[in-house]
Design an enzyme around this catalytic site. Structure first.
Site, PDB file in Angstrom:
ATOM      1  N   ARG B   7     -28.297  99.387  -9.486  1.00  0.00           N
ATOM      2  CA  ARG B   7     -27.483  99.168  -8.281  1.00  0.00           C
ATOM      3  C   ARG B   7     -26.207 100.019  -8.325  1.00  0.00           C
ATOM      4  O   ARG B   7     -25.699 100.465  -7.300  1.00  0.00           O
ATOM      5  CB  ARG B   7     -27.147  97.685  -8.096  1.00  0.00           C
ATOM      6  CG  ARG B   7     -26.323  97.098  -9.216  1.00  0.00           C
ATOM      7  CD  ARG B   7     -26.143  95.592  -9.040  1.00  0.00           C
ATOM      8  NE  ARG B   7     -25.667  94.991 -10.264  1.00  0.00           N
ATOM      9  CZ  ARG B   7     -24.505  94.331 -10.372  1.00  0.00           C
ATOM     10  NH1 ARG B   7     -23.713  94.185  -9.342  1.00  0.00           N
ATOM     11  NH2 ARG B   7     -24.156  93.807 -11.522  1.00  0.00           N
ATOM     12  N   SER B  34     -21.530  93.356  -4.824  1.00  0.00           N
ATOM     13  CA  SER B  34     -22.627  93.203  -5.779  1.00  0.00           C
ATOM     14  C   SER B  34     -23.715  94.256  -5.595  1.00  0.00           C
ATOM     15  O   SER B  34     -24.305  94.716  -6.561  1.00  0.00           O
ATOM     16  CB  SER B  34     -23.259  91.813  -5.638  1.00  0.00           C
ATOM     17  OG  SER B  34     -22.317  90.824  -5.946  1.00  0.00           O
ATOM     18  N   GLU B  55     -28.983  88.001   7.126  1.00  0.00           N
ATOM     19  CA  GLU B  55     -29.918  89.049   6.713  1.00  0.00           C
ATOM     20  C   GLU B  55     -30.893  89.444   7.811  1.00  0.00           C
ATOM     21  O   GLU B  55     -31.317  90.595   7.891  1.00  0.00           O
ATOM     22  CB  GLU B  55     -30.692  88.600   5.470  1.00  0.00           C
ATOM     23  CG  GLU B  55     -29.809  88.386   4.238  1.00  0.00           C
ATOM     24  CD  GLU B  55     -29.033  87.075   4.267  1.00  0.00           C
ATOM     25  OE1 GLU B  55     -29.342  86.198   5.097  1.00  0.00           O
ATOM     26  OE2 GLU B  55     -28.095  86.924   3.455  1.00  0.00           O
ATOM     27  N   PHE B  80     -33.103  87.712  -0.385  1.00  0.00           N
ATOM     28  CA  PHE B  80     -32.695  87.487   1.008  1.00  0.00           C
ATOM     29  C   PHE B  80     -33.131  88.644   1.909  1.00  0.00           C
ATOM     30  O   PHE B  80     -33.544  88.438   3.041  1.00  0.00           O
ATOM     31  CB  PHE B  80     -31.182  87.296   1.090  1.00  0.00           C
ATOM     32  CG  PHE B  80     -30.664  86.281   0.117  1.00  0.00           C
ATOM     33  CD1 PHE B  80     -31.252  85.020   0.039  1.00  0.00           C
ATOM     34  CD2 PHE B  80     -29.607  86.565  -0.739  1.00  0.00           C
ATOM     35  CE1 PHE B  80     -30.795  84.076  -0.868  1.00  0.00           C
ATOM     36  CE2 PHE B  80     -29.149  85.631  -1.651  1.00  0.00           C
ATOM     37  CZ  PHE B  80     -29.736  84.383  -1.719  1.00  0.00           C
ATOM     38  N   HIS B 106     -30.541  92.988  -7.336  1.00  0.00           N
ATOM     39  CA  HIS B 106     -30.733  91.677  -7.963  1.00  0.00           C
ATOM     40  C   HIS B 106     -32.169  91.179  -7.829  1.00  0.00           C
ATOM     41  O   HIS B 106     -32.417  90.009  -7.534  1.00  0.00           O
ATOM     42  CB  HIS B 106     -29.752  90.649  -7.397  1.00  0.00           C
ATOM     43  CG  HIS B 106     -28.310  90.953  -7.754  1.00  0.00           C
ATOM     44  ND1 HIS B 106     -27.653  92.061  -7.266  1.00  0.00           N
ATOM     45  CD2 HIS B 106     -27.431  90.313  -8.544  1.00  0.00           C
ATOM     46  CE1 HIS B 106     -26.428  92.084  -7.738  1.00  0.00           C
ATOM     47  NE2 HIS B 106     -26.254  91.041  -8.535  1.00  0.00           N
ATOM     48  N   ASP B 114     -27.873  82.511 -12.042  1.00  0.00           N
ATOM     49  CA  ASP B 114     -27.941  81.972 -10.670  1.00  0.00           C
ATOM     50  C   ASP B 114     -29.220  81.162 -10.440  1.00  0.00           C
ATOM     51  O   ASP B 114     -29.263  80.307  -9.570  1.00  0.00           O
ATOM     52  CB  ASP B 114     -27.862  83.103  -9.631  1.00  0.00           C
ATOM     53  CG  ASP B 114     -26.417  83.407  -9.234  1.00  0.00           C
ATOM     54  OD1 ASP B 114     -25.514  82.643  -9.623  1.00  0.00           O
ATOM     55  OD2 ASP B 114     -26.201  84.417  -8.521  1.00  0.00           O
ATOM     56  N   ARG B 164     -29.880  93.953 -11.294  1.00  0.00           N
ATOM     57  CA  ARG B 164     -28.513  93.581 -11.634  1.00  0.00           C
ATOM     58  C   ARG B 164     -28.050  94.152 -12.976  1.00  0.00           C
ATOM     59  O   ARG B 164     -26.929  94.644 -13.076  1.00  0.00           O
ATOM     60  CB  ARG B 164     -28.400  92.057 -11.652  1.00  0.00           C
ATOM     61  CG  ARG B 164     -27.062  91.561 -12.125  1.00  0.00           C
ATOM     62  CD  ARG B 164     -26.980  90.038 -12.118  1.00  0.00           C
ATOM     63  NE  ARG B 164     -25.663  89.612 -12.534  1.00  0.00           N
ATOM     64  CZ  ARG B 164     -25.426  88.779 -13.556  1.00  0.00           C
ATOM     65  NH1 ARG B 164     -26.428  88.277 -14.253  1.00  0.00           N
ATOM     66  NH2 ARG B 164     -24.203  88.441 -13.888  1.00  0.00           N
TER      67      ARG B 164
HETATM   68  C1  LIG Z   1     -29.211  83.656   2.491  1.00  0.00           C
HETATM   69  C2  LIG Z   1     -28.127  84.006   1.532  1.00  0.00           C
HETATM   70  N1  LIG Z   1     -27.495  85.193   1.670  1.00  0.00           N
HETATM   71  C3  LIG Z   1     -26.531  85.543   0.794  1.00  0.00           C
HETATM   72  C4  LIG Z   1     -26.172  84.712  -0.219  1.00  0.00           C
HETATM   73  C5  LIG Z   1     -25.120  85.134  -1.235  1.00  0.00           C
HETATM   74  N2  LIG Z   1     -23.900  84.339  -1.045  1.00  0.00           N
HETATM   75  C6  LIG Z   1     -23.600  83.302  -1.837  1.00  0.00           C
HETATM   76  S1  LIG Z   1     -22.185  82.536  -1.388  1.00  0.00           S
HETATM   77  C7  LIG Z   1     -21.930  83.641  -0.133  1.00  0.00           C
HETATM   78  C8  LIG Z   1     -20.708  83.520   0.737  1.00  0.00           C
HETATM   79  C9  LIG Z   1     -20.611  82.193   1.372  1.00  0.00           C
HETATM   80  O1  LIG Z   1     -19.401  82.029   2.014  1.00  0.00           O
HETATM   81  P1  LIG Z   1     -18.988  80.596   2.538  1.00  0.00           P
HETATM   82  O2  LIG Z   1     -20.124  80.005   3.284  1.00  0.00           O
HETATM   83  O3  LIG Z   1     -17.730  80.757   3.283  1.00  0.00           O
HETATM   84  O4  LIG Z   1     -18.821  79.773   1.202  1.00  0.00           O
HETATM   85  P2  LIG Z   1     -17.486  79.181   0.526  1.00  0.00           P
HETATM   86  O5  LIG Z   1     -16.316  79.957   1.012  1.00  0.00           O
HETATM   87  O6  LIG Z   1     -17.418  77.763   0.951  1.00  0.00           O
HETATM   88  O7  LIG Z   1     -17.712  79.325  -0.952  1.00  0.00           O
HETATM   89  C10 LIG Z   1     -22.964  84.572  -0.085  1.00  0.00           C
HETATM   90  C11 LIG Z   1     -23.055  85.673   0.882  1.00  0.00           C
HETATM   91  C12 LIG Z   1     -26.858  83.489  -0.330  1.00  0.00           C
HETATM   92  N3  LIG Z   1     -26.606  82.637  -1.326  1.00  0.00           N
HETATM   93  N4  LIG Z   1     -27.808  83.152   0.568  1.00  0.00           N
END
Ligand SMILES: Cc1ncc(C[n+]2csc(CCOP(=O)(O)OP(=O)(O)O)c2C)c(N)n1
Ligand SMILES: [Mg+2]
Lengths: 275, 313
Positions: B7, B34, B55, B80, B106, B114, B164
């Site tokens: 990556r 990432s 996505e 995703f 990843h 994870d 990753r």
């Molecule tokens: C479908 C999907 N896309 C991407 C991710 C990667 N991801 C994990 S947390 C996150 C950001 C989430 O932000 P938010 O909903 O605001 O969470 P918080 O601030 O409450 O931690 C992303 C993009 C994921 N887990 N699932």
């Protein structure tokens, strides 16, 4: 009005969960502190006051259900479940290790008390709808609670589900939106603005309440109103601070998915001690 | 030995390409730090689009950009990008044969801590089943850079599978990556070992061990999984008469399946597939997981001996 005793008890539980979250993620060497800390009061209010549960019987048929749709906040859920007696506290130190019952993201098969496997954002609300409909079909008066992130609601599927919750008049469903203003790539309003959030949920037919997500009285009030609302689901938009409680983590997107060092864990615990 | 994540190499290659070609645009879904598309985003903010955690919208928008004459790279985690957005990839990218490059990071079990929700083990299967889709799984940073450049030269949908963890460097800059051609890393007569991605460096180590025991392995890096280079495989297998495949993917539908399809129809010989055995992964350190799920040097050595034995029966 809630007794000072209850509020103080919830506050001390919240502090305990924050300490557990920090220690757990520190030991694991990876995980998501920011979004775990912002939802602490919401999850504390649910597990230590609102939810009808039996830790000795996690499969109790008529229990209330909680779904952590923002699954990366797993350390928070695990801390709540452990301190509520669903499994021994020692388990939380195994977080993310090979063979642990505590997977990096919640898994229904691995952990007592976890209602749904989550981690792929956007899916929890639809599942909650299903559980709420099942409750109505079986004439069981269980309630369903779900917690979403403010970045998570960028997923289209959330809005498909939002439409369905009100279409099927799921008044046994209460959602929380952790409005901490941050996602991974930065402020939600800069990355892909979901604003105006309250108007959107209202337009989708929900009863919408906006509260301070770190204030127990407001949370308990909102939960009470949600229970009293008939014919529609309730969305509680909880204004929060990402990384709440740890000075160097607060409002900082860098702490979304990074473990604190041993030194930082010490500092964080010391700060929490002073509250 | 120097180690670089694929990556990482992807992020750098994008910046290089962005300088040369104004039509390159990059999209991400809240994982830019990432997937490493952040590097391109910093250099060319007007050509970088963060779609937020969305996505399906990411891949749909990429389709539109391609239809509008741009060369979009769309990135997220493999689970995703290919899972959530499968129908957008199928119906808005592969079917209309649009020039979208899906670079997913990843992939596989080396995601580690994870856990299963994030460890994509079916993406090669999903992407390989799509008509019009080209599927690339580079083995190191050098090959990643070349694969990304080749993807731009080629017109049509391409899926690039990235990882990753930091990986050992196998190739030097003189390596000539050819889309659709297998890369033979070692000639040998006794057994053919075909692998891709993370498993290639393990395969080279395994081949060394086998050599010490007097077994000569023919090592193929099948970095283009589709279109599949059947002739390189058959040429080798006609000589060796036994084959092992190794991939950081489910044994259903990935490289092992692609090899089996060709071998069973065109030159049946003893064959063994190394991959994740129709299971979800779990949380843990990447190396421990690779060992637990049998994705390591020892297992390749064992499998090679096993197919050799079968051959001599
Ligand atoms: C479908 C999907 N896309 C991407 C991710 C990667 N991801 C994990 S947390 C996150 C950001 C989430 O932000 P938010 O909903 O605001 O969470 P918080 O601030 O409450 O931690 C992303 C993009 C994921 N887990 N699932
Ligand atoms: Mg947020």
């Amino acid at each position: 009005m809630y007794s000072e005793e209850l509020l103080n008890d919830l506050r001390s539980k919240a502090r305990l969960l924050r300490k557990d979250i920090i220690t757990m993620i520190g030991k694991a060497g990876s995980g998501h502190p920011g979004g775990s800390l912002s939802s602490v009061e919401i999850v504390t209010a649910l597990y230590f006051h609102e939810l009808k549960l039996d830790p000795t019987d996690p499969a109790w048929e008529v229990r209330d259900r909680f779904i952590l749709s923002k699954g990366h906040a797993a350390p928070l859920l695990y801390a709540a479940l452990a301190n509520r007696g669903f499994f021994p506290r020692e388990e939380i130190w195994g977080l993310r290790k090979l063979g642990s019952i505590l997977q990096g993201h919640p898994d229904r098969k691995s952990t007592p008390g976890v209602e749904m496997s989550t981690g792929s954002l956007g899916q929890g609300l639809a599942v909650s709808n299903g559980m709420a409909i099942a409750g109505k079909l079986s004439a069981a008066n269980w309630r369903v609670y779900v917690l979403l992130g403010d970045g998570e609601v960028q997923e289209g599927m959330v809005w498909e589900a939002a439409m369905a919750s009100s279409h099927y008049k799921l008044d046994n469903l209460t959602a929380f939106l952790d409005y901490n203003g941050l996602q991974i790539d930065g402020p939600v309003d800069e990355v892909m603005s979901p604003s105006p959030l309250a108007d959107k949920w209202k337009a989708f037919g929900w009863n919408v309440l906006t509260i301070d997500g770190h204030d127990f009285e407001s949370i308990l009030d909102a939960l009470q109103k949600a229970r009293e609302t008939k014919g529609k689901p309730t969305m509680i938009i909880a204004k929060t601070v990402k990384g709440k409680g740890i000075s160097f983590m607060e409002n900082n997107a860098d702490w979304h998915g990074r473990a604190p060092s041993a030194e930082q864990v010490k500092q964080a615990l010391a700060e929490l001690e002073q509250v | 030995m120097e180690k670089i994540a694929t990556r990482q190499a992807y992020g750098k290659a994008l910046v290089e390409l962005g300088q040369k070609n104004e039509d390159i645009v990059v999209l991400d879904a809240d994982l830019a730090k990432s997937t490493m598309t952040i590097e391109f985003g910093k250099r060319f903010p007007q050509r970088f689009f963060d779609m937020g955690v969305a996505e399906q919208n990411l891949l749909g928008t990429a389709a539109g950009l391609a239809a509008g004459g741009k060369i979009p790279f769309a990135s997220s985690f493999a689970v995703f990008a290919t899972g959530r957005a499968y129908d957008q990839i199928r119906n808005s990218i592969a079917y209309p044969r649009l020039n979208v490059k899906i670079a997913a990071t990843h992939a596989g079990i080396t995601v580690g801590e994870d856990g299963a929700s994030h460890q994509m083990l079916e993406d090669i299967a999903l992407m390989r089943a799509l008509p019009n889709m080209t599927v690339l799984v580079p083995a190191d940073a050098v090959e990643t850079r070349k694969a990304v450049f080749s993807a731009v030269e080629y017109e049509g949908p391409v899926y690039i599978r990235l990882g990753r963890p930091a990986l050992p460097i196998i190739y030097d800059d003189s390596y000539c990556f050819r889309l659709g051609k297998a890369s033979v890393l070692k000639e040998g007569d006794d057994v053919t070992i075909v692998s891709c991605g993370v498993m290639v460096s393990y395969t080279l180590e395994a081949a060394k061990k086998l050599q010490e025991e007097g077994i000569s392995a023919h090592v193929i890096n099948m970095s283009t999984i589709k279109p599949f280079d059947a002739s390189s495989l058959i040429e080798s297998v006609r000589k060796t008469g036994a084959v092992v495949t190794a991939e950081e993917h489910s044994i259903i539908g990935g490289l092992g399946s692609a090899v089996s399809e060709v071998i069973s129809e065109q030159c049946p010989v003893p064959l063994f597939r190394i991959g994740v055995n129709d299971q979800f992964g779990e949380s843990g350190p990447p190396q421990q997981l690779m060992d637990k799920y049998g994705l390591n040097i020892e297992r390749i050595v064992e499998a090679a001996k096993m197919v050799l034995k079968k051959k001599h029966k």
